[in-house]
Design an enzyme around this catalytic site. Structure first.
Site, PDB file in Angstrom:
ATOM      1  N   LYS A  70       0.831  -1.209   0.000  1.00 50.76           N
ATOM      2  CA  LYS A  70       0.000   0.000   0.000  1.00 50.76           C
ATOM      3  C   LYS A  70       0.870   1.266   0.000  1.00 50.76           C
ATOM      4  O   LYS A  70       0.658   2.179  -0.783  1.00 50.76           O
ATOM      5  CB  LYS A  70      -0.903  -0.017   1.236  1.00 50.76           C
ATOM      6  CG  LYS A  70      -2.017   1.001   1.211  1.00 50.76           C
ATOM      7  CD  LYS A  70      -2.832   0.987   2.502  1.00 50.76           C
ATOM      8  CE  LYS A  70      -3.503  -0.363   2.749  1.00 50.76           C
ATOM      9  NZ  LYS A  70      -4.363  -0.347   3.962  1.00 50.76           N
ATOM     10  N   LYS A 118       2.158  -3.715  10.961  1.00 57.57           N
ATOM     11  CA  LYS A 118       0.790  -3.798  11.474  1.00 57.57           C
ATOM     12  C   LYS A 118       0.809  -4.365  12.875  1.00 57.57           C
ATOM     13  O   LYS A 118       1.673  -5.174  13.209  1.00 57.57           O
ATOM     14  CB  LYS A 118      -0.052  -4.732  10.590  1.00 57.57           C
ATOM     15  CG  LYS A 118      -1.545  -4.538  10.763  1.00 57.57           C
ATOM     16  CD  LYS A 118      -1.994  -3.322   9.993  1.00 57.57           C
ATOM     17  CE  LYS A 118      -3.473  -3.171   9.900  1.00 57.57           C
ATOM     18  NZ  LYS A 118      -3.827  -2.320   8.761  1.00 57.57           N
ATOM     19  N   GLY A 137      -4.253   4.110  13.616  1.00 50.24           N
ATOM     20  CA  GLY A 137      -5.501   3.413  13.929  1.00 50.24           C
ATOM     21  C   GLY A 137      -5.838   2.336  12.919  1.00 50.24           C
ATOM     22  O   GLY A 137      -5.273   2.282  11.826  1.00 50.24           O
ATOM     23  N   ASN A 168     -15.381   3.898  10.800  1.00 50.05           N
ATOM     24  CA  ASN A 168     -14.805   5.115  10.216  1.00 50.05           C
ATOM     25  C   ASN A 168     -14.725   5.046   8.688  1.00 50.05           C
ATOM     26  O   ASN A 168     -15.133   5.977   7.996  1.00 50.05           O
ATOM     27  CB  ASN A 168     -13.420   5.350  10.839  1.00 50.05           C
ATOM     28  CG  ASN A 168     -12.664   6.467  10.157  1.00 50.05           C
ATOM     29  OD1 ASN A 168     -12.023   6.270   9.127  1.00 50.05           O
ATOM     30  ND2 ASN A 168     -12.755   7.664  10.700  1.00 50.05           N
ATOM     31  N   SER A 208      -1.798   9.903   6.925  1.00 51.97           N
ATOM     32  CA  SER A 208      -0.876   9.600   8.033  1.00 51.97           C
ATOM     33  C   SER A 208       0.530  10.096   7.689  1.00 51.97           C
ATOM     34  O   SER A 208       1.238  10.652   8.523  1.00 51.97           O
ATOM     35  CB  SER A 208      -0.810   8.090   8.279  1.00 51.97           C
ATOM     36  OG  SER A 208      -1.841   7.672   9.137  1.00 51.97           O
TER      37      SER A 208
HETATM   38  N1  GLU Z   1      -4.902   1.074   9.296  1.00 52.77           N
HETATM   39  C1  GLU Z   1      -4.895   1.867   8.102  1.00 52.77           C
HETATM   40  C2  GLU Z   1      -4.579   1.002   6.910  1.00 52.77           C
HETATM   41  O1  GLU Z   1      -4.800  -0.177   6.913  1.00 52.77           O
HETATM   42  C3  GLU Z   1      -4.037   3.111   8.218  1.00 52.77           C
HETATM   43  C4  GLU Z   1      -2.595   2.880   8.489  1.00 52.77           C
HETATM   44  C5  GLU Z   1      -1.796   4.121   8.798  1.00 52.77           C
HETATM   45  O2  GLU Z   1      -2.336   5.213   8.718  1.00 52.77           O
HETATM   46  O3  GLU Z   1      -0.609   3.964   9.100  1.00 52.77           O
HETATM   47  O4  GLU Z   1      -4.164   1.471   5.894  1.00 52.77           O
END
Ligand code: GLU
Length: 414
Positions: A93, A105, A144, A220, A348
């Site tokens: 990602k 994660k 989050g 969210n 982020s």
């Molecule tokens: N948990 C979110 C995701 O799966 C955001 C991760 C982040 O902002 O570091 O992309």
């Protein structure tokens, strides 16, 4: 119900892409595994005075492009393998949108819906303290995820800062704005879903002014995806949460449904809508389907019955590899999680940049930068999709993996 193990799913996607792009076997070997997985046991004093020990994880998949980045989830079904898979997906990602980050994660096995706020706070502080040695603005930056929000991020940031002895806002993102959070971070994942949805709709000639949208999940990501799709002119015909779903082919008012959920605890029984199960909702009549809940929702069992022409993955890992093949054959475009929900980690990144420079941007600036970043990433993936004649997930994987492998080569890892 048999559920695919998410790590096996993530490996299968990696292997599939490795074949298509003729990936260097040495790079492939490294990318199969996280660099490090930490398992922690967190003693928490419960409200009744007893101590309960919770199990948590932090998986750091790859940091060739920069520090590890990714959220922390609280859920009773968290497993180490799930967190490992999610950290691999974060590597892709961050890479696909061009961020200077690797993938990480975290997860804690718990049911926050059955805990008091005080218990959740003590668990959050305990978890963060337990993983603090492998965290930091230059090392790994949590945020989050499922069942964690700015409230937990404030506790994380505070705990880390106390441990260090000074304020370290850049160690966590998704914080409340008054302690260094970014404007727009709360809305950003859903806004990102709508931005890539808008771009995909252009390519598929879907008129958003008349498009019917179903959203699974009303946390969210689900709420803001629905909110911004509604703003683009779509009709939100179906919404669900963990207790069930509602459908009305003439359209639901997203904010009215939110108000109802706030009052009653669920979207189910919202006046004037038909009650449907979560499974049924996915198969209902719509143009665009947004799974924004958990993994393993679209499988070989229901993929054939899906009516949508476009799927935007607000959740991580909602579609199994078997379902991907079925949908691709049916001509359904799936904009994969690593692109569709990348708006969250992108803002982020903006938050972290603002923390490091100590200079803060307006919401307009944040949204404008996000739009540009995601449109660029979408177009890069779409071009690869056309050139390679693969599905959008494989196209996104090719873009993402190439960038990570180039960095690994430049650094001399392979
Ligand atoms: N948990 C979110 C995701 O799966 C955001 C991760 C982040 O902002 O570091 O992309």
């Amino acid at each position: 119900m048999y559920e695919r193990n998410p790590y096996e799913m993530a490996l299968e996607q990696l292997n599939k892409c490795a074949k298509i792009m003729n990936l260097d076997p040495n790079a492939h070997e490294i990318l199969k595994y996280p660099k490090r997985v930490l398992c922690v046991y967190i003693p928490v004093r419960m409200d009744n005075g007893t101590i309960k020990v919770f199990k948590g994880f932090r998986s750091q998949h790859n940091d060739a492009l920069g520090p590890f980045k990714g959220g922390v989830r609280y859920h009773p079904n968290v497993t180490m393998e799930e967190v490992m898979a999610l950290s691999m997906w974060m590597t892709w990602k961050c890479s696909v949108v061009g961020l200077p980050y690797g993938g990480g994660k975290g997860g804690v096995i718990c049911n926050p819906k059955e805990m008091s706020i005080g218990e959740i706070e003590r668990l959050s502080r305990g978890y963060f303290y337990a993983i603090s040695r492998i965290i930091g603005p230059e090392i790994d930056i949590p945020a989050g995820d499922v069942n964690t929000s700015s409230r937990e991020m404030a506790w994380f940031m505070d705990e880390y800062s106390k441990w260090k002895g000074y304020n370290v806002p850049g160690a966590v993102t998704g914080k409340p704005v008054n302690i260094g959070g970014s404007e727009g971070r709360t809305e950003s994942t859903g806004l990102g879903v709508a931005i890539v949805g808008r771009e995909a709709a252009k390519k598929l000639n879907i008129d958003l002014k008349n498009a019917k949208v179903v959203v699974q999940g009303f946390g969210n990501v689900g709420y803001y995806s629905a909110y911004f799709m509604e703003k683009l002119g779509c009709k939100i015909v179906g919404i669900s949460d963990s207790r069930g779903g509602i459908y009305n082919r003439y359209g639901l008012s997203v904010d009215a449904v939110l108000e109802f959920k706030k009052k009653t605890g669920s979207v189910v029984n919202y006046p004037g809508a038909e009650v449907v199960s979560n499974e049924e909702l996915l198969e209902r009549e719509c143009d665009i389907l947004i799974p924004a809940a958990l993994e393993n929702q679209i499988t070989e069992k229901n993929a054939n019955r899906i009516k949508a022409k476009l799927i935007l993955e607000g959740a991580n890992g909602p579609t199994t590899p078997e379902a991907d093949d079925i949908l691709h054959k049916k001509g359904v475009m799936v904009v994969p999680d690593i692109l569709a929900n990348a708006g969250g980690v992108s803002v982020s990144y903006f938050e972290w940049v603002q923390n490091l420079q100590g200079y803060y941007w307006s919401k307009e600036e944040v949204f404008d930068k996000l739009d540009k970043l995601l449109v660029k990433a979408f177009n890069r993936v779409y071009e690869t999709y056309c050139n390679y004649n693969v599905d959008m997930r494989m196209a996104a994987y090719i873009c993402a993996i190439s960038r990570v492998v180039d960095a690994m080569k430049t650094r001399g890892w392979i």
